[in-house]
Design an enzyme around this catalytic site. Structure first.
Site, PDB file in Angstrom:
ATOM      1  N   ARG A 221       0.976  -1.265  -0.064  1.00  0.00           N
ATOM      2  CA  ARG A 221      -0.027   0.033  -0.001  1.00  0.00           C
ATOM      3  C   ARG A 221       0.761   1.294   0.129  1.00  0.00           C
ATOM      4  O   ARG A 221       1.921   1.163   0.793  1.00  0.00           O
ATOM      5  CB  ARG A 221      -1.089  -0.026   1.072  1.00  0.00           C
ATOM      6  CG  ARG A 221      -1.884  -1.010   1.284  1.00  0.00           C
ATOM      7  CD  ARG A 221      -3.046  -0.642   0.225  1.00  0.00           C
ATOM      8  NE  ARG A 221      -4.062  -1.337   0.188  1.00  0.00           N
ATOM      9  CZ  ARG A 221      -4.212  -2.481  -0.685  1.00  0.00           C
ATOM     10  NH1 ARG A 221      -3.398  -2.899  -1.606  1.00  0.00           N
ATOM     11  NH2 ARG A 221      -5.516  -3.296  -0.678  1.00  0.00           N
ATOM     12  N   GLU A 251       3.545  15.728   0.346  1.00  0.00           N
ATOM     13  CA  GLU A 251       2.994  17.135   0.408  1.00  0.00           C
ATOM     14  C   GLU A 251       3.928  17.774  -0.547  1.00  0.00           C
ATOM     15  O   GLU A 251       3.491  18.837  -0.932  1.00  0.00           O
ATOM     16  CB  GLU A 251       2.919  17.574   1.801  1.00  0.00           C
ATOM     17  CG  GLU A 251       2.133  16.951   2.747  1.00  0.00           C
ATOM     18  CD  GLU A 251       2.729  17.377   4.284  1.00  0.00           C
ATOM     19  OE1 GLU A 251       3.292  18.289   4.282  1.00  0.00           O
ATOM     20  OE2 GLU A 251       1.919  16.835   5.055  1.00  0.00           O
ATOM     21  N   HIS A 269       0.139  -0.627  -9.879  1.00  0.00           N
ATOM     22  CA  HIS A 269      -0.646  -1.677  -8.879  1.00  0.00           C
ATOM     23  C   HIS A 269      -1.099  -2.889  -9.792  1.00  0.00           C
ATOM     24  O   HIS A 269      -2.236  -3.248  -9.795  1.00  0.00           O
ATOM     25  CB  HIS A 269      -1.959  -1.017  -8.220  1.00  0.00           C
ATOM     26  CG  HIS A 269      -2.322  -1.652  -6.926  1.00  0.00           C
ATOM     27  ND1 HIS A 269      -1.440  -2.274  -6.112  1.00  0.00           N
ATOM     28  CD2 HIS A 269      -3.704  -1.637  -6.317  1.00  0.00           C
ATOM     29  CE1 HIS A 269      -2.142  -2.951  -5.208  1.00  0.00           C
ATOM     30  NE2 HIS A 269      -3.590  -2.449  -5.433  1.00  0.00           N
TER      31      HIS A 269
END
Length: 303
Positions: A221, A251, A269
């Site tokens: 993940r 960020e 993925h």
């Protein structure tokens, strides 16, 4: 007639089975939102849902007042509002183990690709590779995927280190703490779920402890890795590279910025996206719905 709402594309096998058993099936087009799809169906008829990776909110689930079961096509449940599902007594099933060998094979592939410098090696731009044999591999987590990976790694004669939040019976290798994984591994491979406790478990402090010639593999993940810290570690040559089947934006740095690194492999993925696994998972979800409708216990419920 009861309606099964399929949120993400799945193999036809499960859809065919459901239709053979008398269910209507609606597959959400990629171009539509949940709200838009209500123009095509009667939401009150939806009693079951099959979902893969799409993130769904309580307000979206509330659009279907008679929803009784959600069959998660896959392992992670961080895309689902668990409190809402539990409060409304919706059965939640999932498919742990079905994708284990597929993800393990991808992790092995990514290790070899990094060591052999596959992304950058060309006849006119040649780099010497490294052996996987004899390397120290650190597995973070020791569930079904990591267990399969340990089996496929064993013939390479690697030194296996395992971190797990509780003691495990290992096929081989040594269970150690997270610091030892960071300090001693030539390759670190992630195999834990995303939870509040594991969010950004791989951060600046972890990268500072890694060997400068070590690699990071993430087929689990994106939330497990502080991607801004990973970007800094790559820029400052604190690690040798990374292979990422999942990556969350940070960020300061977007996922697109990682594409510029020659020592980073990005895949979209694809760990569980093997034809055999997709067929098995589609059928398993359909069978879970049929079991529920027949008043029978699930094959694998989450709660």
């Amino acid at each position: 007639m009861q309606l099964v709402y399929v949120v993400d594309p799945i193999a036809d096998d499960g859809i065919i089975l459901l239709k053979e058993k008398g269910f209507d099936v609606f597959c959400l087009p990629k171009s539509q939102s949940f709200a838009e799809s209500l123009e095509s169906i009667e939401p009150a008829k939806v009693t079951a849902m099959i979902i893969r990776a799409t993130k769904i909110t309580p307000s979206e689930l509330a659009l279907f007042p008679n929803l009784k079961i959600i069959a998660r096509h896959g392992v992670g449940i961080d895309n689902l509002p668990l409190d809402y599902i539990k409060k409304n007594k919706i059965r939640l099933t999932y498919t742990p183990g079905l994708n284990a060998m597929s993800v393990a094979e991808l992790a092995l592939t990514l290790m070899l690709d990094l060591l052999k410098k596959i992304p950058v090696n060309r006849k006119d731009n040649f780099y010497d590779g490294e052996l996987l044999a004899g390397k120290t591999i650190g597995l973070i987590g020791y569930g079904k995927i990591a267990q399969k990976l340990s089996l496929v790694l064993r013939p390479f004669g690697v030194n296996l280190l395992v971190y797990n939040h509780r003691p495990k019976q290992l096929t081989y290798g040594t269970q150690v703490d997270l610091d030892e994984i960071a300090k001693n591994s030539d390759i670190v491979s992630l195999h834990i779920p995303a939870t509040p406790e594991t969010s950004r478990i791989i951060d600046k402090s972890f990268f500072n402890k890694m060997k400068p010639n070590a690699f990071l593999i993430n087929t689990a993940r994106g939330a497990l890795v502080d991607s801004d810290s990973l970007y800094s570690a790559l820029t400052e040559h604190k690690i040798a590279g990374a292979a990422l089947d999942v990556l969350d934006s940070g960020e300061s740095h977007s996922t697109e910025e990682f594409q510029a690194f020659k020592n980073v492999i990005l895949t979209p993925h694809i760990g569980a996206s093997s034809l055999e696994v997709l067929q098995q998972s589609s059928l398993r979800c359909a069978k879970e719905i049929l079991l529920f409708e027949n008043g029978e216990p699930p094959i694998q419920s989450y709660f």
